[in-house]
Write an enzyme that holds these catalytic residues in place. Structure first.
Site, PDB file in Angstrom:
ATOM      1  N   CYS A   1      99.893  70.599 100.744  1.00 39.75           N
ATOM      2  CA  CYS A   1      99.544  70.568  99.359  1.00 39.75           C
ATOM      3  C   CYS A   1      97.797  70.489  99.521  1.00 39.75           C
ATOM      4  O   CYS A   1      97.059  71.347  99.333  1.00 39.75           O
ATOM      5  CB  CYS A   1     100.263  69.770  99.048  1.00 39.75           C
TER       6      CYS A   1
ATOM      7  N   GLN B   1     102.484  62.864 100.837  1.00 38.17           N
ATOM      8  CA  GLN B   1     101.279  63.154 102.307  1.00 38.17           C
ATOM      9  C   GLN B   1     102.314  64.463 102.159  1.00 38.17           C
ATOM     10  O   GLN B   1     101.656  64.815 103.738  1.00 38.17           O
ATOM     11  CB  GLN B   1     101.877  62.435 103.267  1.00 38.17           C
ATOM     12  N   SER B   2     101.858  65.405 101.991  1.00 40.60           N
ATOM     13  CA  SER B   2     102.094  67.095 102.543  1.00 40.60           C
ATOM     14  C   SER B   2     100.708  67.775 102.922  1.00 40.60           C
ATOM     15  O   SER B   2     100.294  67.435 102.428  1.00 40.60           O
ATOM     16  CB  SER B   2     102.372  67.743 100.959  1.00 40.60           C
ATOM     17  N   ASN B   3     101.096  67.766 104.181  1.00 39.19           N
ATOM     18  CA  ASN B   3     100.260  68.838 105.018  1.00 39.19           C
ATOM     19  C   ASN B   3     100.282  70.563 103.923  1.00 39.19           C
ATOM     20  O   ASN B   3      98.996  70.501 104.438  1.00 39.19           O
ATOM     21  CB  ASN B   3     101.212  69.219 106.459  1.00 39.19           C
TER      22      ASN B   3
END
Ligand SMILES: *Cc1c(COP(=O)(O)O)cnc(C)c1O
Length: 333
Positions: free
Chosen positions: A83, A79-81
């Site tokens: 990325c 859930q990387s912002n």
């Protein structure tokens, strides 16, 4: 306010700036004590391409273009912002993006992962143990994969935190100095969430170089104080080595440790309650991974008297709204 003579590299305008510096009237009455609470709305740097990573990506994507790269590879949690922001930056610039993600893909992509797909990013997921052990090798493997196709892929580190990304919050610090002047804020504590350290590094360096009357604090959402003291120093050292001859200043790195909770991405019920309360009180939305924990830590430290001395406190809202949706189960109704 002295302004350092900085030789900014080229950037590509991706962020809607300047972002508002907003006074939180009801939050001040509720939690401020002797302080006034402000929020710097870097959640408003855009829509899908929003949050703090956009400011770093303005410089990173310009670097990529200026050095002959045609593809972006970066990494992070599922859930990387960062990325998701990179996926949209790439799509807006016509540069393919490949994401190396940590953990199991959800059966149905949600939140940031859904958006990664919608931005057309290629996604490779690895089990956590393998990701942690082999991250450098995975970057190399994908870089040579693209090289074999005659392409040149830039490896962007976690969170876009390196000497190039530092420019994003170095310039944001100058923006904040201007905001403060317009708002009549003479001195302030500046508080941000720290995950990969680049935001704190840029703000800390900017505060020193621009001789701003502020103390910058990072509330870590993973690892510990020791890790972030080193990480901020490393990012600034990388900045100095890439752009030698710039102005020098003594850095004061301040980490507020103790609010990681059960681990990165895992928030306790008090964080979810706070997110809901601030939503009702001010119409401002925090996220459970970064800003909710950092805001919650900031309030506890106001109570504990950590910020005595300056009346004003500026919370940097670094974004993260899409991280709310996969964690909707954390709210009790
Ligand atoms: C990445 C991120 C942070 C942390 O910023 P770093 O520069 O990685 O320390 C804070 N908030 C949000 C919403 C983020 O996505």
């Amino acid at each position: 306010m002295g302004c350092a003579d900085l030789d900014y590299p080229r950037k590509i305008e991706l962020a809607r700036t300047p972002t508002p510096l907003q006074y939180l009237e009801r939050a001040t009455a509720r939690w401020g004590g002797d302080h006034r609470l402000w929020i710097k709305r870097d959640d408003l740097t855009g829509c899908a391409l929003s949050g703090n990573k956009v400011r770093k990506l303005e410089y990173i994507t310009a670097y990529a273009q200026d050095h002959g790269y045609d593809t972006l590879i970066t990494c992070g949690g599922i859930q990387s912002n960062h990325c998701r922001a990179t996926a949209f930056a790439g799509a807006q610039l016509g540069m393919p993006v490949h994401l190396v993600l940590r953990g199991r893909p959800e059966r149905e992509p949600q939140g940031n992962l859904l958006l990664d797909h919608l931005a057309g990013a290629r996604v490779s997921c690895y089990p956590t143990a393998q990701y942690v052990e082999e991250l450098d090798a995975l970057f190399e493997q994908w870089q040579s994969y693209y090289a074999e196709q005659g392409r040149k892929a830039l490896a962007i580190p976690t969170g876009g935190s390196d000497g190039i990304g530092v420019w994003g919050y170095l310039s944001a610090a100058a923006e904040l100095a201007n905001d403060m002047q317009l708002a009549g804020i003479e001195q302030a504590h500046v508080v941000c969430a720290s995950g990969s350290g680049g935001t704190q590094a840029g703000l800390t360096l900017g505060a020193a170089l621009h001789r701003m009357p502020v103390s910058v604090w990072g509330v870590n959402v993973c690892d510990d104080e020791h890790y972030f003291l080193n990480k901020v120093a490393d990012d600034v050292a990388d900045w100095r080595s890439r752009y030698p001859g710039g102005p020098n200043a003594e850095l004061e790195t301040r980490v507020i440790d103790g609010y990681v909770g059960a681990g990165y991405g895992k928030a306790g019920p008090e964080v979810f309650e706070l997110i809901a309360e601030l939503g009702r009180l001010e119409g401002v939305l925090l996220d459970p991974v970064y800003t909710g924990k950092a805001f919650s830590g900031m309030l506890a430290e106001i109570e504990a008297g950590r910020f005595d001395g300056y009346r004003d406190i500026v919370f940097i809202h670094t974004g993260g709204v899409f991280g709310l949706f996969p964690q909707s189960g954390g709210f009790s109704w």
